[in-house]
Motif scaffolding. Structure first.
Motif, PDB file in Angstrom:
ATOM      1  N   ASP A 179      18.164  21.579  -3.682  1.00 56.06           N
ATOM      2  CA  ASP A 179      18.729  20.272  -4.035  1.00 56.06           C
ATOM      3  C   ASP A 179      20.225  20.399  -4.355  1.00 56.06           C
ATOM      4  O   ASP A 179      20.675  20.058  -5.458  1.00 56.06           O
ATOM      5  N   ASN A 239      16.935  23.655 -10.454  1.00 56.28           N
ATOM      6  CA  ASN A 239      16.951  22.243 -10.070  1.00 56.28           C
ATOM      7  C   ASN A 239      15.815  21.414 -10.660  1.00 56.28           C
ATOM      8  O   ASN A 239      15.750  20.216 -10.426  1.00 56.28           O
ATOM      9  N   ASP A 262      13.366  20.392 -14.106  1.00 57.93           N
ATOM     10  CA  ASP A 262      13.191  20.484 -15.558  1.00 57.93           C
ATOM     11  C   ASP A 262      11.740  20.331 -15.995  1.00 57.93           C
ATOM     12  O   ASP A 262      11.446  20.160 -17.171  1.00 57.93           O
ATOM     13  N   LYS A 285      11.449  16.373 -13.168  1.00 59.33           N
ATOM     14  CA  LYS A 285      12.305  15.763 -12.166  1.00 59.33           C
ATOM     15  C   LYS A 285      13.243  16.804 -11.562  1.00 59.33           C
ATOM     16  O   LYS A 285      13.636  17.764 -12.217  1.00 59.33           O
ATOM     17  N   LYS A 286      13.591  16.585 -10.273  1.00 58.44           N
ATOM     18  CA  LYS A 286      14.560  17.442  -9.592  1.00 58.44           C
ATOM     19  C   LYS A 286      15.965  16.842  -9.749  1.00 58.44           C
ATOM     20  O   LYS A 286      16.145  15.626  -9.695  1.00 58.44           O
ATOM     21  N   TYR A 287      16.955  17.715  -9.927  1.00 60.65           N
ATOM     22  CA  TYR A 287      18.343  17.286 -10.084  1.00 60.65           C
ATOM     23  C   TYR A 287      19.232  18.010  -9.068  1.00 60.65           C
ATOM     24  O   TYR A 287      18.858  19.038  -8.512  1.00 60.65           O
ATOM     25  N   LYS A 288      20.427  17.464  -8.894  1.00 62.86           N
ATOM     26  CA  LYS A 288      21.314  17.956  -7.847  1.00 62.86           C
ATOM     27  C   LYS A 288      22.456  18.788  -8.423  1.00 62.86           C
ATOM     28  O   LYS A 288      22.998  18.491  -9.495  1.00 62.86           O
ATOM     29  N   THR A 289      22.834  19.823  -7.642  1.00 60.79           N
ATOM     30  CA  THR A 289      23.986  20.653  -7.960  1.00 60.79           C
ATOM     31  C   THR A 289      25.017  20.518  -6.844  1.00 60.79           C
ATOM     32  O   THR A 289      24.658  20.496  -5.666  1.00 60.79           O
ATOM     33  N   SER A 308      20.948  22.370 -13.045  1.00 66.56           N
ATOM     34  CA  SER A 308      21.214  21.032 -12.506  1.00 66.56           C
ATOM     35  C   SER A 308      20.875  19.961 -13.551  1.00 66.56           C
ATOM     36  O   SER A 308      19.977  20.160 -14.381  1.00 66.56           O
ATOM     37  N   PRO A 309      21.593  18.802 -13.513  1.00 61.18           N
ATOM     38  CA  PRO A 309      22.700  18.492 -12.608  1.00 61.18           C
ATOM     39  C   PRO A 309      23.998  19.110 -13.128  1.00 61.18           C
ATOM     40  O   PRO A 309      24.316  19.000 -14.306  1.00 61.18           O
TER      41      PRO A 309
END
Length: 454
Positions: free
Chosen positions: A367, A384, A386, A389-393, A409-410
């Motif tokens: 991601d 990415n 937690d 939820k997935k987060y963006k880098t 992330s993020p």
């Protein structure tokens, strides 16, 4: 002249011993019925009706992208009954209809086109596809008179002259639509099995003085699949055809017997493929590539002059002059740029990697958007997820990521930034900055001897 096709795909296939409808078993990565549909379209027959029965909803699901229509055969009462179930499809149509089986995936589009051309040229009401084989035992014989078809005789019903005929019925046909519909109304199931046979249509047409012809093709094309062993035979025949096509087009395949290429794969000239590669789906490989042993590519877009070693690439693209592997995993929705190095034990997931970036080993990037000219040290992890939820880098251009870095992330690493080895980065790293996020080293002298450690 209007053309349409009916594909018989209603049977479960008891001998194949599967909960999956027989026509959905794959040959070279594609369901058999979809092979036949694609062959019809390649032969310029766009109006296709599929007869469904056992597992009807699943067959619909697996063929929905093919934009075909369907007719339901609720009871399997013979091939003639199957075509009778398509009368609504044929109603009001004129021209010709070809009838093929959904479990015979080896038929070539050129053969279908030639069958139609022969039918039209000879002004036939029906034209059968036939084969000539050395040992026709068990097959229906084609009995000709003055080069036209007089009748089809089942093996058990042959007389001493008919038993010597080695031209057999392939079970694939081209009909004048109106003549076929008229004959279907006259079909009878007055036989030991109580079924309606499509072959009886030929007898009905002949009794009415209509012209019936036949076109001979290679037996290999007409093979139907009824068991797992026959599925393997079809797989080998089609795989050999596919590999030969690519070699004829300038691709080097070191060992065709251990190379598995799907029917829809495209490969550029001067690419070299070593043994034990599996290339599937809607994959496009450019020119001058080298695929070393033991890779799998599915729905991949591979540029020119790419080197891939013992790696997996799925639903992703790789740019020109890039190296992948060994033992890399490029997961779906990833885009790898030009002149990139994706090294050993690197995993890329739903990420874009810019041109001239190096991810040499033991790294996970998920991601993320990575710019050009970056370097990732060994052991870097994009954190990415937690737990919910997935987060963006985002990593800018010319960034240097030191070994054993965690990017939580993020987070964003701007252009020309450096990250010291062993850092856990949770905040933005500004342009041109050095980020150090680790505890200061402390040495406690004499600790080992006090604890009694050796």
């Amino acid at each position: 002249m209007n053309k349409c096709a009916i594909i018989l795909a209603a049977g479960q296939g008891k001998r194949i011993k599967s909960n999956l409808p027989k026509v959905l078993h794959k040959v070279c990565g594609k369901e058999m019925v979809n092979h036949v549909i694609d062959t019809m379209r390649a032969a310029d027959i766009n109006d296709v009706n599929v007869i469904i029965g056992k597992g009807a909803e699943l067959v619909k699901e697996r063929t929905t992208e093919k934009k075909v229509s369907y007719s339901l055969q609720a009871e399997q009462l013979g091939t003639g009954h199957a075509v009778k179930c398509a009368k609504d499809f044929l109603n009001g149509k004129s021209g010709i209809v070809v009838i093929f089986t959904g479990d015979a995936p080896l038929i070539k589009n050129e053969t279908v086109a030639n069958l139609v051309d022969t039918h039209i040229k000879e002004s036939n009401k029906a034209t059968l596809l036939t084969s000539i084989i050395e040992n026709p035992t068990g097959y229906g014989r084609i009995i000709r008179k003055d080069n036209s078809v007089e009748k089809i005789v089942e093996h058990k019903d042959c007389n001493e002259h008919e038993i010597k005929v080695n031209e057999i019925n392939a079970g694939m046909y081209c009909f004048d639509i109106k003549s076929l519909v008229n004959a279907l109304d006259k079909l009878s199931n007055d036989n030991a099995q109580g079924e309606y046979y499509l072959t009886d249509v030929i007898g009905i047409l002949k009794s009415e003085g209509e012209k019936v012809g036949a076109m001979v093709t290679e037996f290999e094309e007409t093979i139907g699949v009824n068991s797992r062993s026959e599925l393997a035979v079809a797989e080998k025949i089609l795989r050999d055809r596919i590999n030969k096509k690519h070699m004829d087009n300038g691709v080097t395949i070191i060992d065709p017997a251990s190379t598995y290429i799907g029917i829809d794969v495209e490969i550029g000239q001067d690419t070299i493929i070593y043994p034990n590669n599996v290339i599937e789906g809607d994959t496009l490989i450019g020119e001058d590539c080298i695929l070393y042993p033991n890779s799998r590519i599915e729905n991949g877009k591979i540029g020119n002059s790419v080197s891939i070693q013992s790696s997996v690439i799925v639903d992703s693209s790789v740019g020109n002059e890039t190296t992948v592997g060994p033992f890399a995993y490029i997961r779906p929705e990833s885009t790898i740029g030009n002149n990139v190095k994706i090294g050993d034990f690197v995993e890329i997931k739903k990420a874009s990697i810019g041109n001239d970036t190096k991810v040499s080993h033991l790294t996970y990037i998920g991601d993320a958007e990575v710019g050009t000219g970056c370097n990732f040290g060994c052991g870097t992890v994009v954190v990415n997820y937690d737990g919910k939820k997935k987060y963006k880098t985002i990593v800018g251009n010319n960034a240097f990521i030191g070994c054993n870095t965690n990017l939580v992330s993020p987070v964003e690493v701007e252009d020309n930034a450096y990250i010291a080895a062993g850092s856990t980065i949770t905040k933005k790293v500004p342009n041109g900055s050095l980020a150090i996020a680790r505890a200061k080293q402390t040495n406690i002298e004499g600790w080992v001897s006090r604890k009694g450690q050796k």
